[in-house]
Write an enzyme that holds these catalytic residues in place. Structure first.
Site, PDB file in Angstrom:
ATOM      1  N   SER A 252       0.823  -1.201   0.000  1.00  0.00           N
ATOM      2  CA  SER A 252       0.000   0.000   0.000  1.00  0.00           C
ATOM      3  C   SER A 252       0.868   1.266   0.000  1.00  0.00           C
ATOM      4  O   SER A 252       1.740   1.399  -0.850  1.00  0.00           O
ATOM      5  CB  SER A 252      -0.936  -0.058   1.203  1.00  0.00           C
ATOM      6  OG  SER A 252      -2.069   0.700   0.945  1.00  0.00           O
ATOM      7  N   LYS A 256       4.288   1.983  -2.386  1.00  0.00           N
ATOM      8  CA  LYS A 256       4.688   3.171  -3.151  1.00  0.00           C
ATOM      9  C   LYS A 256       6.138   3.506  -2.788  1.00  0.00           C
ATOM     10  O   LYS A 256       6.987   3.766  -3.638  1.00  0.00           O
ATOM     11  CB  LYS A 256       3.784   4.375  -2.804  1.00  0.00           C
ATOM     12  CG  LYS A 256       2.272   4.101  -2.850  1.00  0.00           C
ATOM     13  CD  LYS A 256       1.465   5.336  -2.402  1.00  0.00           C
ATOM     14  CE  LYS A 256       0.085   5.051  -1.835  1.00  0.00           C
ATOM     15  NZ  LYS A 256      -0.899   4.426  -2.641  1.00  0.00           N
ATOM     16  N   TRP A 343      -9.726   0.423  -5.205  1.00  0.00           N
ATOM     17  CA  TRP A 343      -9.135   1.727  -4.860  1.00  0.00           C
ATOM     18  C   TRP A 343      -7.705   1.831  -5.404  1.00  0.00           C
ATOM     19  O   TRP A 343      -7.231   2.891  -5.785  1.00  0.00           O
ATOM     20  CB  TRP A 343      -9.169   1.882  -3.333  1.00  0.00           C
ATOM     21  CG  TRP A 343      -8.738   3.190  -2.770  1.00  0.00           C
ATOM     22  CD1 TRP A 343      -7.674   3.405  -1.948  1.00  0.00           C
ATOM     23  CD2 TRP A 343      -9.376   4.468  -2.926  1.00  0.00           C
ATOM     24  NE1 TRP A 343      -7.599   4.731  -1.585  1.00  0.00           N
ATOM     25  CE2 TRP A 343      -8.639   5.406  -2.183  1.00  0.00           C
ATOM     26  CE3 TRP A 343     -10.495   4.913  -3.645  1.00  0.00           C
ATOM     27  CZ2 TRP A 343      -8.968   6.758  -2.113  1.00  0.00           C
ATOM     28  CZ3 TRP A 343     -10.830   6.261  -3.579  1.00  0.00           C
ATOM     29  CH2 TRP A 343     -10.068   7.164  -2.827  1.00  0.00           C
ATOM     30  N   HIS A 394      -7.645  -5.673   0.439  1.00  0.00           N
ATOM     31  CA  HIS A 394      -6.409  -4.927   0.631  1.00  0.00           C
ATOM     32  C   HIS A 394      -5.606  -5.465   1.816  1.00  0.00           C
ATOM     33  O   HIS A 394      -5.760  -5.007   2.950  1.00  0.00           O
ATOM     34  CB  HIS A 394      -6.818  -3.473   0.880  1.00  0.00           C
ATOM     35  CG  HIS A 394      -5.681  -2.513   0.800  1.00  0.00           C
ATOM     36  ND1 HIS A 394      -4.996  -2.264  -0.359  1.00  0.00           N
ATOM     37  CD2 HIS A 394      -5.120  -1.713   1.742  1.00  0.00           C
ATOM     38  CE1 HIS A 394      -4.062  -1.355  -0.133  1.00  0.00           C
ATOM     39  NE2 HIS A 394      -4.115  -1.007   1.139  1.00  0.00           N
TER      40      HIS A 394
HETATM   41  C1  GCU Z   1      -5.242   4.955   1.790  1.00  0.00           C
HETATM   42  C2  GCU Z   1      -4.607   5.692   0.631  1.00  0.00           C
HETATM   43  C3  GCU Z   1      -3.848   4.747  -0.283  1.00  0.00           C
HETATM   44  C4  GCU Z   1      -2.902   3.901   0.506  1.00  0.00           C
HETATM   45  C5  GCU Z   1      -3.631   3.235   1.648  1.00  0.00           C
HETATM   46  C6  GCU Z   1      -2.713   2.446   2.577  1.00  0.00           C
HETATM   47  O1  GCU Z   1      -6.248   4.114   1.316  1.00  0.00           O
HETATM   48  O2  GCU Z   1      -5.621   6.375  -0.065  1.00  0.00           O
HETATM   49  O3  GCU Z   1      -3.137   5.473  -1.254  1.00  0.00           O
HETATM   50  O4  GCU Z   1      -2.302   2.981  -0.329  1.00  0.00           O
HETATM   51  O5  GCU Z   1      -4.273   4.191   2.446  1.00  0.00           O
HETATM   52  O6  GCU Z   1      -1.556   2.808   2.733  1.00  0.00           O
HETATM   53  O7  GCU Z   1      -3.218   1.484   3.175  1.00  0.00           O
END
Ligand code: GCU
Length: 414
Positions: A252, A256, A343, A394
């Site tokens: 997540s 990144k 998402w 997720h």
């Molecule tokens: C939020 C955010 C995402 C990210 C996520 C996470 O949903 O919008 O961009 O990846 O948190 O880190 O779990």
């Protein structure tokens, strides 16, 4: 400093502070695109055409011209560049504690602190290092950008589930397969949704009179990536870890960070992005699921402020995320998505990996052959660009960890 006060306070009013909260966005954001038929037409910036307009046709041109150009664009316009510190920073590595009998003797745990100091302050980050016992060292290892605090009990051995850490991760299986495991915590140097930049690592870097990052300077993700690179500095000195076989991994937000770390730091041998989505593997231009606007509204400084200029103007960005993956080439990269994680735009994550493949192929490596995403249960492992999608939402499940280890086995053990 120019902090664009109006926009800033507007954004601050909209913050959602904990990871995963925005996952509920589907319910309240009527304008989120999820259907392929609703997505806009887009043209990706060509990864193999240099700023001069010249086509990149050799590995040499890629390494000396195009890759540095792309990294500089990501630094200045997306994640933010780490400036030279105004005063030299002294770094010290300290092995605080060693437990040679971790997990009933299956491995050794080291708690390491990296201290950073100069006249402007002092801060430290923690690196946890686990290595299997009874095997020849140094061992290849996973380095995880972690949401779990490396100083918490999350990293103790589970009392109820043999071979697992308390956070559920299958350390025992990693040991059995000959891997070490290291972790860095995302909030050691910068807050999760930092908006002040006065307390963490940034303050050691400011020249006289500066108290906030400039528009092109590092946001949260760049600070996390910088920390992981400092962990790599340490791992280069740790004789138990084969620092030429370190696979960085993150889920997540941390997925990144993992991609951005690997894109910049060629010491990292392999990168794994788990459901990294927007600002990770997913393509900006698809505007599917989380978009740039949605991200900077909730998490204004994960990226640098220059990125705000591309809100609803993604097509003007001179990069898209396939180019971030391409900067990892020729080192193997693996992307993980799941069906219900809309998402994070699973299809956009796959397409990014597919379009990065052009660079892998230029460098004599194996990319993804098909533009069509593979089916659930058909992981792509024997490739320099790997991918899997599974059912569910997720999270990182045992199934995912096993595929990451399969991918690492394929590249590290052949
Ligand atoms: C939020 C955010 C995402 C990210 C996520 C996470 O949903 O919008 O961009 O990846 O948190 O880190 O779990």
């Amino acid at each position: 400093m120019n902090r664009t006060p109006v926009l800033r306070s507007l954004l601050l009013g909209l913050l959602v502070a904990s990871p995963g909260v925005a996952r509920e966005a589907k319910e309240y954001d009527a304008d989120v695109h999820y259907e392929e038929s609703d997505l806009p037409h887009y043209d990706l910036p060509p990864v193999l055409v240099a700023a001069s307009g010249k086509r990149v046709v050799t590995a040499e041109e890629w390494h000396s011209v195009r890759r540095p150009e792309i990294l500089s664009l990501f630094s200045h316009l997306v994640y933010g560049r780490v400036p030279e510190p105004a005063r030299a920073i002294e770094t010290e590595f300290e092995v605080v504690q060693t437990d040679p009998q971790f997990m009933e003797g299956r491995g050794t745990r080291k708690d390491v602190k990296i201290h950073f100091r100069n006249e402007q302050g002092e801060i430290s980050m923690h690196v946890l290092v686990f290595v299997p016992n009874g095997v020849e060292r140094p061992v290849p290892a996973f380095l995880k950008h972690s949401f779990n605090n490396t100083q918490s009990k999350d990293f103790d051995a589970s009392a109820t589930r043999p071979g697992r850490l308390r956070n559920g991760w299958p350390l025992g299986e990693m040991f059995e397969r000959g891997y070490g495991f290291c972790a860095v915590y995302h909030q050691d140097l910068v807050g999760h949704n930092e908006v002040g930049f006065l307390k963490g690592i940034h303050r050691l870097f400011y020249p006289e009179g500066q108290s906030f990052p400039k528009a092109h300077e590092w946001g949260v993700l760049s600070a996390c990536a910088w920390g992981a690179m400092r962990a790599m500095d340490y791992l280069g000195l740790d004789e138990d870890i084969d620092h030429k076989r370190v696979a960085i991994m993150g889920h997540s937000k941390m997925g990144k960070a993992a991609l951005w770390t690997a894109a910049q730091d060629e010491r990292i041998a392999l990168a794994i992005s788990a459901q990294s989505g927007c600002a990770g593997a997913a393509l900006w231009r698809r505007k599917s699921g989380e978009t740039l606007k949605k991200m900077v509204t909730r998490f204004p400084y994960w990226l640098c402020r220059n990125a705000w200029k591309f809100v609803e103007q993604e097509d003007d960005l001179p990069v898209d995320q396939h180019m971030l993956l391409a900067c990892i080439a020729p080192r193997p990269v693996y992307v993980h998505s799941s069906v219900d994680d809309t998402w994070a735009d699973s299809r956009g994550e796959y397409l990014s990996a597919f379009h990065a493949s052009e660079v892998y192929e230029l460098l004599g490596k194996k990319g993804l052959a098909s533009e069509a995403s593979p089916k659930v249960g058909e992981p792509i492992i024997q490739s320099d660009v790997g991918y899997h999608i599974r059912e569910g939402g997720h999270s990182v499940e045992l199934y995912d960890w096993r595929r990451f280890m399969d991918f690492a086995d394929y590249h590290f053990k052949r």
